[in-house]
Design a protein around this motif. Structure first.
Motif, PDB file in Angstrom:
ATOM      1  N   LYS A  11       0.835  -1.190   0.000  1.00  0.00           N
ATOM      2  CA  LYS A  11       0.000   0.000   0.000  1.00  0.00           C
ATOM      3  C   LYS A  11       0.864   1.232   0.000  1.00  0.00           C
ATOM      4  N   GLN A  12       1.914   1.166   0.811  1.00  0.00           N
ATOM      5  CA  GLN A  12       2.830   2.303   0.867  1.00  0.00           C
ATOM      6  C   GLN A  12       3.535   2.491  -0.472  1.00  0.00           C
ATOM      7  N   ALA A  13       3.908   1.384  -1.050  1.00  0.00           N
ATOM      8  CA  ALA A  13       4.583   1.461  -2.347  1.00  0.00           C
ATOM      9  C   ALA A  13       3.624   2.030  -3.382  1.00  0.00           C
ATOM     10  N   ASN A  14       2.383   1.564  -3.307  1.00  0.00           N
ATOM     11  CA  ASN A  14       1.374   2.091  -4.232  1.00  0.00           C
ATOM     12  C   ASN A  14       1.140   3.574  -3.961  1.00  0.00           C
ATOM     13  N   ALA A  15       1.072   3.905  -2.680  1.00  0.00           N
ATOM     14  CA  ALA A  15       0.852   5.300  -2.319  1.00  0.00           C
ATOM     15  C   ALA A  15       2.028   6.146  -2.782  1.00  0.00           C
ATOM     16  N   ARG A  16       3.276   5.606  -2.550  1.00  0.00           N
ATOM     17  CA  ARG A  16       4.471   6.320  -3.006  1.00  0.00           C
ATOM     18  C   ARG A  16       4.479   6.421  -4.523  1.00  0.00           C
ATOM     19  N   ALA A  17       4.105   5.373  -5.184  1.00  0.00           N
ATOM     20  CA  ALA A  17       4.077   5.370  -6.647  1.00  0.00           C
ATOM     21  C   ALA A  17       3.039   6.374  -7.127  1.00  0.00           C
ATOM     22  N   GLU A  18       1.934   6.414  -6.434  1.00  0.00           N
ATOM     23  CA  GLU A  18       0.899   7.369  -6.809  1.00  0.00           C
ATOM     24  C   GLU A  18       1.371   8.800  -6.570  1.00  0.00           C
ATOM     25  N   GLN A  19       2.044   9.001  -5.428  1.00  0.00           N
ATOM     26  CA  GLN A  19       2.592  10.322  -5.132  1.00  0.00           C
ATOM     27  C   GLN A  19       3.624  10.713  -6.197  1.00  0.00           C
ATOM     28  N   GLN A  20       4.482   9.764  -6.505  1.00  0.00           N
ATOM     29  CA  GLN A  20       5.509  10.031  -7.520  1.00  0.00           C
ATOM     30  C   GLN A  20       4.855  10.346  -8.865  1.00  0.00           C
ATOM     31  N   GLN A  21       3.797   9.587  -9.151  1.00  0.00           N
ATOM     32  CA  GLN A  21       3.089   9.822 -10.413  1.00  0.00           C
ATOM     33  C   GLN A  21       2.460  11.213 -10.390  1.00  0.00           C
ATOM     34  N   GLN A  22       1.878  11.599  -9.266  1.00  0.00           N
ATOM     35  CA  GLN A  22       1.271  12.919  -9.135  1.00  0.00           C
ATOM     36  C   GLN A  22       2.340  14.010  -9.242  1.00  0.00           C
ATOM     37  N   GLN A  23       3.492  13.767  -8.561  1.00  0.00           N
ATOM     38  CA  GLN A  23       4.604  14.726  -8.635  1.00  0.00           C
ATOM     39  C   GLN A  23       5.112  14.834 -10.085  1.00  0.00           C
ATOM     40  N   LYS A  24       5.195  13.668 -10.727  1.00  0.00           N
ATOM     41  CA  LYS A  24       5.649  13.641 -12.112  1.00  0.00           C
ATOM     42  C   LYS A  24       4.675  14.435 -12.990  1.00  0.00           C
ATOM     43  N   GLU A  25       3.372  14.240 -12.779  1.00  0.00           N
ATOM     44  CA  GLU A  25       2.368  14.976 -13.542  1.00  0.00           C
ATOM     45  C   GLU A  25       2.438  16.473 -13.233  1.00  0.00           C
ATOM     46  N   ARG A  26       2.644  16.814 -11.930  1.00  0.00           N
ATOM     47  CA  ARG A  26       2.777  18.226 -11.555  1.00  0.00           C
ATOM     48  C   ARG A  26       3.997  18.836 -12.227  1.00  0.00           C
ATOM     49  N   ARG A  27       5.117  18.098 -12.179  1.00  0.00           N
ATOM     50  CA  ARG A  27       6.338  18.603 -12.834  1.00  0.00           C
ATOM     51  C   ARG A  27       6.104  18.754 -14.338  1.00  0.00           C
ATOM     52  N   HIS A  28       5.420  17.786 -14.917  1.00  0.00           N
ATOM     53  CA  HIS A  28       5.125  17.849 -16.350  1.00  0.00           C
ATOM     54  C   HIS A  28       4.225  19.053 -16.645  1.00  0.00           C
ATOM     55  N   GLN A  29       3.208  19.276 -15.810  1.00  0.00           N
ATOM     56  CA  GLN A  29       2.314  20.424 -15.978  1.00  0.00           C
ATOM     57  C   GLN A  29       3.094  21.737 -15.794  1.00  0.00           C
ATOM     58  N   GLN A  30       3.980  21.749 -14.765  1.00  0.00           N
ATOM     59  CA  GLN A  30       4.801  22.943 -14.520  1.00  0.00           C
ATOM     60  C   GLN A  30       5.718  23.198 -15.721  1.00  0.00           C
TER      61      GLN A  30
END
Length: 177
Positions: free
Chosen positions: A15-34
């Motif tokens: 779950k943590q890995a999924n949560a971290r992966a999701e966070q990373q994915q969100q960060q990646k999307e935020r960085r991509h949007q930025q």
């Protein structure tokens, strides 16, 4: 029991890995949007800079066109002033020429006056001073009013007018010859 704890850990770590992966994915999307936002902002700045350059170029072209028009207007004014000066000089020159001709006409009589004076004495153009003097003496003797004292007053008046004309012709020729 430790085994029970070990099993949920993998679940929670998943779950943590999924949560971290999701966070990373969100960060990646935020960085991509930025990144996309920065690219858009950069493109907007470039477009604004291009438009500013075009406006500056247009302003400079307009300024150059106005300067050229001003130069042409000044050139036309100079040319007009030069034409007016020339016209004025020509008019002055014509006026001076007319004055000079008028003075010459007053100073020296027309050439036909000499011819007429010679013809009064019975001479042709090209006669010498000596010939003029001899012709005058001969004509004066023939037409002197004293020769007609016994004639009528009309005859004396005509002789006097002829003699005066002969005398004027002689005086004129002696002054101009």
């Amino acid at each position: 029991m430790p085994e029970k704890h070990a099993k949920p850990r993998p679940l929670s770590s998943t779950k943590q890995a999924n949560a971290r992966a999701e966070q990373q994915q969100q960060q990646k999307e935020r960085r991509h949007q930025q990144k996309q936002q920065k690219q858009q902002e950069k493109q907007q700045r470039q477009e604004q800079a291009r438009q500013a350059r075009e406006q500056e170029q247009q302003r400079q072209r307009e300024q150059t066109r106005q300067q050229e028009q001003e130069r042409q207007r000044q050139q036309q004014q100079r040319e007009q002033a030069e034409r007016e000066r020339r016209r004025s000089r020509q008019q002055d020159s014509r006026h001076q020429h007319r004055q000079q001709e008028h003075r010459q006409q007053r100073a020296s009589p027309p050439p036909d006056r000499t011819t007429r004076a010679l013809s009064v004495l019975g001479l042709t153009p090209g006669a010498t001073r000596v010939e003029v003097r001899h012709a005058y003496r001969r004509m004066a003797q023939l037409h002197h009013p004293d020769r007609f004292y016994s004639e009528s007053e009309q005859q004396v008046a005509l002789a006097s007018a002829r003699f005066q004309r002969i005398k004027n012709a002689y005086d004129y020729l002696m002054q101009t010859y």
